[in-house]
Motif scaffolding. Structure first.
Motif, PDB file in Angstrom:
ATOM      1  N   CYS A  82       0.812  -1.228   0.000  1.00  0.00           N
ATOM      2  CA  CYS A  82       0.000   0.000   0.000  1.00  0.00           C
ATOM      3  C   CYS A  82       0.840   1.271   0.000  1.00  0.00           C
ATOM      4  O   CYS A  82       0.507   2.237  -0.676  1.00  0.00           O
ATOM      5  CB  CYS A  82      -0.935   0.014   1.209  1.00  0.00           C
ATOM      6  SG  CYS A  82      -2.123  -1.356   1.209  1.00  0.00           S
ATOM      7  N   HIS A  83       1.895   1.281   0.776  1.00  0.00           N
ATOM      8  CA  HIS A  83       2.677   2.510   0.947  1.00  0.00           C
ATOM      9  C   HIS A  83       3.888   2.575   0.020  1.00  0.00           C
ATOM     10  O   HIS A  83       4.588   3.593   0.005  1.00  0.00           O
ATOM     11  CB  HIS A  83       3.101   2.669   2.409  1.00  0.00           C
ATOM     12  CG  HIS A  83       1.924   2.834   3.326  1.00  0.00           C
ATOM     13  ND1 HIS A  83       1.183   3.989   3.387  1.00  0.00           N
ATOM     14  CD2 HIS A  83       1.352   1.973   4.203  1.00  0.00           C
ATOM     15  CE1 HIS A  83       0.209   3.834   4.278  1.00  0.00           C
ATOM     16  NE2 HIS A  83       0.286   2.618   4.776  1.00  0.00           N
ATOM     17  N   THR A 131      -5.478   7.442  -2.052  1.00  0.00           N
ATOM     18  CA  THR A 131      -5.906   6.140  -1.562  1.00  0.00           C
ATOM     19  C   THR A 131      -5.178   5.745  -0.286  1.00  0.00           C
ATOM     20  O   THR A 131      -5.806   5.519   0.744  1.00  0.00           O
ATOM     21  CB  THR A 131      -5.692   5.058  -2.641  1.00  0.00           C
ATOM     22  OG1 THR A 131      -6.334   5.481  -3.846  1.00  0.00           O
ATOM     23  CG2 THR A 131      -6.266   3.733  -2.209  1.00  0.00           C
ATOM     24  N   PHE A 132      -3.858   5.632  -0.368  1.00  0.00           N
ATOM     25  CA  PHE A 132      -3.055   5.261   0.785  1.00  0.00           C
ATOM     26  C   PHE A 132      -2.064   6.386   1.070  1.00  0.00           C
ATOM     27  O   PHE A 132      -1.301   6.774   0.187  1.00  0.00           O
ATOM     28  CB  PHE A 132      -2.303   3.954   0.540  1.00  0.00           C
ATOM     29  CG  PHE A 132      -3.222   2.804   0.236  1.00  0.00           C
ATOM     30  CD1 PHE A 132      -4.116   2.336   1.186  1.00  0.00           C
ATOM     31  CD2 PHE A 132      -3.204   2.193  -1.001  1.00  0.00           C
ATOM     32  CE1 PHE A 132      -4.972   1.284   0.906  1.00  0.00           C
ATOM     33  CE2 PHE A 132      -4.048   1.134  -1.298  1.00  0.00           C
ATOM     34  CZ  PHE A 132      -4.939   0.679  -0.341  1.00  0.00           C
TER      35      PHE A 132
END
Length: 133
Positions: free
Chosen positions: A43-44, A54-55
């Motif tokens: 995600c990151h 989003t993230f």
């Protein structure tokens, strides 16, 4: 003369303490990088920049520095709902990762000292143990 000896011993003690803490931080960050790669990178992203809208980014993140306890709590228990990072609002869910407190210490030390984040006091196990839901 006593003052000089006392001053010398104080300086040597302080230097030894900071050198030991620096070694502990580097070792923690090394373990944290592995945890980040296993749990957070999807995600990151590898550079901590997150995914736009989003993230949230972890790189140069004002949220991490200004909301240390909430950041640790998010890693420990997951996070839901809006938060503002570097002036951008993110409203998503981060599920609990199931990390042990020792792993949370390491990944937080890695994140807080990577990608332009620096100067944060070392996260300790005692600190993570005190974070409750």
């Amino acid at each position: 003369m006593k003052f000089l000896v006392s001053s010398y011993l104080l300086i040597v003690s302080c230097l030894a303490y900071f050198m030991m803490q620096d070694k502990e931080l580097k070792e923690s960050m090394q373990r944290g990088k592995e945890i980040y790669t296993d749990f957070c990178i999807t995600c990151h992203l590898a550079n901590g920049e997150g995914v736009e809208n989003t993230f949230p980014p972890l790189a140069k993140s004002d949220y991490l520095i200004n909301n240390r306890e909430s950041s640790i709590k998010g890693v420990k228990y997951g996070q839901r709902g809006p938060l503002v990072v570097n002036g951008v609002t993110y409203d998503n869910t981060m599920m609990p990762l199931g990390l042990e407190n020792e792993e949370i210490v390491d990944v937080m030390n890695y994140v807080l000292n990577s990608w332009g984040n620096s100067g944060a006091e070392m996260v300790t196990l005692e600190e993570v143990n005190t974070i409750l839901k």
